[in-house]
Design an enzyme around this catalytic site. Sequence first.
Site, PDB file in Angstrom:
ATOM      1  N   ARG A  33       0.853  -1.185   0.000  1.00 55.98           N
ATOM      2  CA  ARG A  33       0.000   0.000   0.000  1.00 55.98           C
ATOM      3  C   ARG A  33       0.889   1.236   0.000  1.00 55.98           C
ATOM      4  NH1 ARG A  33       2.413   1.895   3.799  1.00 55.98           N
ATOM      5  NH2 ARG A  33       0.908   3.584   3.717  1.00 55.98           N
ATOM      6  N   GLY A  34       0.238   2.406  -0.125  1.00 51.70           N
ATOM      7  CA  GLY A  34       1.002   3.648  -0.278  1.00 51.70           C
ATOM      8  C   GLY A  34       1.095   3.931  -1.775  1.00 51.70           C
ATOM      9  N   ALA A  35       0.697   5.143  -2.177  1.00 47.54           N
ATOM     10  CA  ALA A  35       0.526   5.424  -3.605  1.00 47.54           C
ATOM     11  C   ALA A  35       1.737   5.042  -4.482  1.00 47.54           C
ATOM     12  CB  ALA A  35       0.145   6.888  -3.793  1.00 47.54           C
ATOM     13  N   ARG A  74      -7.421  -0.333  -6.782  1.00 46.70           N
ATOM     14  CA  ARG A  74      -7.705   0.758  -5.837  1.00 46.70           C
ATOM     15  C   ARG A  74      -7.895   2.045  -6.653  1.00 46.70           C
ATOM     16  NH1 ARG A  74      -4.247   1.111  -0.526  1.00 46.70           N
ATOM     17  NH2 ARG A  74      -6.174   2.097   0.177  1.00 46.70           N
ATOM     18  N   GLN A 181      -1.604   2.060   9.956  1.00 43.89           N
ATOM     19  CA  GLN A 181      -0.330   2.256   9.241  1.00 43.89           C
ATOM     20  C   GLN A 181       0.657   3.064  10.077  1.00 43.89           C
ATOM     21  OE1 GLN A 181      -3.382   2.673   7.925  1.00 43.89           O
ATOM     22  NE2 GLN A 181      -3.441   2.281   5.734  1.00 43.89           N
ATOM     23  N   ASP A 222      -2.192  10.743  -1.981  1.00 44.82           N
ATOM     24  CA  ASP A 222      -2.572   9.707  -2.947  1.00 44.82           C
ATOM     25  C   ASP A 222      -2.894  10.299  -4.306  1.00 44.82           C
ATOM     26  OD1 ASP A 222      -2.849   7.986  -0.466  1.00 44.82           O
ATOM     27  OD2 ASP A 222      -3.210   6.614  -2.142  1.00 44.82           O
ATOM     28  N   ASN A 232      -5.570  12.252   0.663  1.00 45.70           N
ATOM     29  CA  ASN A 232      -4.640  11.423   1.440  1.00 45.70           C
ATOM     30  C   ASN A 232      -5.459  10.666   2.474  1.00 45.70           C
ATOM     31  OD1 ASN A 232      -1.902  10.567   2.058  1.00 45.70           O
ATOM     32  ND2 ASN A 232      -2.137  11.685   3.981  1.00 45.70           N
ATOM     33  N   LYS A 233      -4.800   9.827   3.218  1.00 43.06           N
ATOM     34  CA  LYS A 233      -5.467   8.957   4.193  1.00 43.06           C
ATOM     35  C   LYS A 233      -6.528   9.705   4.993  1.00 43.06           C
ATOM     36  CE  LYS A 233      -5.057   5.448   4.604  1.00 43.06           C
ATOM     37  NZ  LYS A 233      -5.996   4.636   3.804  1.00 43.06           N
TER      38      LYS A 233
HETATM   39  O1  MRU Z   1      -4.499   3.071   2.256  1.00 45.25           O
HETATM   40  P1  MRU Z   1      -3.029   3.306   2.120  1.00 45.25           P
HETATM   41  O2  MRU Z   1      -2.231   2.739   3.234  1.00 45.25           O
HETATM   42  O3  MRU Z   1      -2.521   2.896   0.758  1.00 45.25           O
HETATM   43  O4  MRU Z   1      -2.887   4.884   2.196  1.00 45.25           O
HETATM   44  C1  MRU Z   1      -1.605   5.458   2.109  1.00 45.25           C
HETATM   45  C2  MRU Z   1      -1.584   6.921   2.278  1.00 45.25           C
HETATM   46  O5  MRU Z   1      -2.591   7.554   2.508  1.00 45.25           O
HETATM   47  C3  MRU Z   1      -0.260   7.592   2.092  1.00 45.25           C
HETATM   48  O6  MRU Z   1      -0.185   8.749   2.856  1.00 45.25           O
HETATM   49  C4  MRU Z   1      -0.068   7.974   0.618  1.00 45.25           C
HETATM   50  O7  MRU Z   1      -0.360   6.901  -0.225  1.00 45.25           O
HETATM   51  C5  MRU Z   1       1.309   8.441   0.354  1.00 45.25           C
HETATM   52  S1  MRU Z   1       2.526   7.189   0.512  1.00 45.25           S
HETATM   53  C6  MRU Z   1       4.021   7.890   0.111  1.00 45.25           C
END
Ligand code: MRU
Length: 331
Positions: A33-35, A74, A181, A222, A232-233
């Site tokens: 996970r994470g963009a 996603r 996370q 994201d 973002n999250k």
């Molecule tokens: O649902 P996730 O864990 O994929 O969400 C991740 C985030 O919101 C991060 O802040 C974002 O993707 C940036 S990661 C460098």
Amino acid sequence: MILDQRLLPWKVSYLRCKHYQQVANAIKHMAIRGAPAIGIAAAMGIALGISKLRSSKGLEKRFDKICKTITSTRPTAQNLFWAISRMRQIFNAHRNKPLSELKNLLIKEAQNILDEDIATNKEIGNHGKVLIKPGMTVLTHCNAGALATGGYGTALGIIRAAWEAGIKIQVIANETRPYFQGARLTSWELAQEGIPVTVITDNTAGYLMSKRKIHLAIVGADRIAANGDTANKIGTYSLAVLARENNIPFYIAAPFSTIDSNLPSGERIPIEERSGKEVFYIGKRRIVPEGINALYFAFDITPHKYITGIVTERGIIRASYKEMIKKYGRR
Ligand code: MRU
């Protein structure tokens, strides 16, 4: 090989993906996970899918099917679509070449995306570290670290760069329910480098800000619209509003591959809604009584007016975002 982030910090275990569908599942079900990391996995998944082909029969259709499966994992992370489009460009430019050559070119492009992401993160770190002064306590949300990228991290990349430059700081990590996370991943990453980190529940930041215990907030992204509005999250928006109320600078850290210049504002950024069931449990233990509904939007949108700056590999973008994003985008 994908480090299964769902098992961290208890277990370091890798998923060995033999088919592109396994990569798609790993993205969909949060093993990776994470963009930026999602984008890299997507590119590798496509390379894997094509490398399994024995002949060029129906090549185009098969490529499209692989891309479609990976695209549907996603909806919010722009890096996913950006990486797929880079892979498609290579495919289109070389589809008439012998299959073995095409396979190699796709593998190489996926590897390039990974390598470039690490270099990009380091640049983000370089540009952003000036924001961090000795003695500061920096708040971050979710995990925008090495685990969420090719390595090094975006928001955590800035924190790492400052730490490597000898700037002594403290980090506060929001636990980030329901996947934790922050509690599981950000704390794990930072502790490995000896960077002091304290985990707080998601509802604590406002109190700490009001007591001047937080001096700066840096989070990842994201997807960023052309006017700087940032997905973002979930919870990021509330933090940004609290930061404004308390006069605390609020920065986004993200590579240009997270910017979606086709969207004029955040209004049309698709926000992933995951199953409410993910809210019912902490680990295996159900905490919500039976018969109750739960909602889980995985992201929210922070309007650009709450953002002090966006740290990219090309420099720090500040208002007016629309003009600066356009200008830096041309570089
Ligand atoms: O649902 P996730 O864990 O994929 O969400 C991740 C985030 O919101 C991060 O802040 C974002 O993707 C940036 S990661 C460098």
